[in-house]
Design a protein around this motif. Sequence first.
Motif, mmCIF file in Angstrom:
data_model
loop_
_atom_site.group_PDB
_atom_site.id
_atom_site.type_symbol
_atom_site.label_atom_id
_atom_site.label_comp_id
_atom_site.label_asym_id
_atom_site.label_seq_id
_atom_site.Cartn_x
_atom_site.Cartn_y
_atom_site.Cartn_z
ATOM 1 N N ARG A 97 2.525 -9.683 1.713
ATOM 2 C CA ARG A 97 3.935 -9.244 1.797
ATOM 3 C C ARG A 97 3.725 -8.159 2.644
ATOM 4 N N VAL B 163 5.922 7.824 1.120
ATOM 5 C CA VAL B 163 4.362 7.790 1.159
ATOM 6 C C VAL B 163 4.017 7.178 -0.214
ATOM 7 N N PHE B 164 2.893 6.667 -0.512
ATOM 8 C CA PHE B 164 2.356 6.156 -1.823
ATOM 9 C C PHE B 164 3.296 4.810 -2.180
ATOM 10 N N TRP C 288 4.676 0.815 -1.420
ATOM 11 C CA TRP C 288 4.195 -0.559 -0.356
ATOM 12 C C TRP C 288 5.089 -0.589 0.860
ATOM 13 N N GLY D 152 -2.263 5.459 -0.533
ATOM 14 C CA GLY D 152 -3.116 5.435 -1.747
ATOM 15 C C GLY D 152 -3.658 4.073 -2.100
ATOM 16 N N GLY E 214 -1.587 -2.716 -8.196
ATOM 17 C CA GLY E 214 -0.414 -3.513 -8.119
ATOM 18 C C GLY E 214 0.747 -3.076 -7.355
ATOM 19 N N ARG E 215 0.535 -1.718 -6.793
ATOM 20 C CA ARG E 215 1.711 -1.286 -6.087
ATOM 21 C C ARG E 215 1.440 -1.252 -4.590
#
Lengths: 270, 219
Positions: B12, B85-86, B88, B168, B172-173
């Motif tokens: 993705r 930030v942090f 996807w 980061g 899952g993220r």
Amino acid sequence: MTRSVTPARAAVALALALLAVAVTASALGVRSAPSVTASSGDEILVAGASDLQFAFEELGEAFTEATGDDVTFTFGSSGQLATQIVNGAPFHLFASANVGFVDEVIASGEGVASTKQTYAFGRIVVWSPKKRYGSLEALLDPKIRFIAIANPEHAPYGVAAQQALEDAGIYERVKSKLVYGENIADTLRLVKSGNADVGIVALSLAIVSGGRFWEIPPSRYEPLEQALVVTSTGQRGVVAQRFASFVMSEAGRRVMRRYGFFLPGERRGT
Amino acid sequence: MDWSSPLLLSLRVSLCATALTGVVGIGGAWVIARTSLPGRRALELSATLPIVLPPTVLGYYLLVALGRNSPIGEAWESLFGQPLVFTWQGAVVAASVASLPYCLRTARAAISDVDVRYEQAARTMGLPEWRIALQVTLPLARRGVLAGLALAFARALGDFGTTLMVAGNIPGRTQTMPIAIYDAVQAGNDHRALYLSAVLSIVALSVLAAVTLLERRPA
């Protein structure tokens, strides 16, 4: 004219196809994420110091079983995790290997001060896969080429290792042999893979890793006071607090004890 | 062993990054090759920086530029209610910037190689410039442009340092394949590291093979 249009259309079609795949993959990803964790409760993200890896994974499973809420862990060095949280990383709970980083997070406004709690005291050991080194002085063995410790710049266990070496008066003599792990799990890996001969690692990791180890007397380094703090408000903050309480509960303490942590209120050996 | 969530996330992120890079990179390549915009050389040079800079430095710059205290970060947060930030989406930006030079430089070379006489001929027939670009220049440069997109995708799929700094390592993220592999190695989980590496290698090779086939087929 019509012939030159065809490849242009092909290029446009390709671009559209690419976009379609991206959107589909995106939708799939969005849908697959919750289905992986098939539970009805909330999901919290916990940033944990690397020494907690095995203990917290066990605690996380027990917590999910008991409450239905999911816990996803990111393990790393406490300093790096603290920096990420200060910069906006969406963690709901921060379990540090050192109370100092918890204070930093609170000072930045990302941590809820009233939720700060000391949950354990860490212990360090000299670890090697085969040979047992029974003292810090044993690290002077000329056959040792590399000694792994965690990076003292941002890993509390690295600070403790350096303090112990300094306390034994051998830091300057072994300094050139030191190699630094990113965090304490990485430090263990450096030794486990054979790239370093011996390392100073967390007891909580040594316990599950086999090998031979000797515990460094806690009097040789400043206490590794491990504290946690909730880093989120709202519903997730409530769940994070619930997980923190679970760590502090009798069931949680039993697990932490099994992984070799000293617990607040029953600390020995200092 | 869960390998599908880092893989899906990686696909993705790198597909979105390729789409973003494709628009900016091919557009930029055309501007640099075919217009007399002042400063276009400087533009090309600055777009090349990500090749030269270490990924961590690039990641650090992006973290500063997109972080919560930056104007962009603040604007994003007030628009979407969460930091860039942090997430996807942050990983997409990181991968896009890291892969931009590969797309832009390859496409620029391909567009420069197109004989201007075709474009001049189209111009005499009264085609507007944007149609010349889309219907004459791009089709003639398609091989290079496609190669540029493929390179950008490969670079985005493999990005590690920049993504780690900006997004980061959250399972899952934002834990893409390369980061999941790094995490598995750090945690001493050799089986998972090996397994994920094999999966990523197979995916990368398949993409490469597909692009090669696509390129070879006559249009």
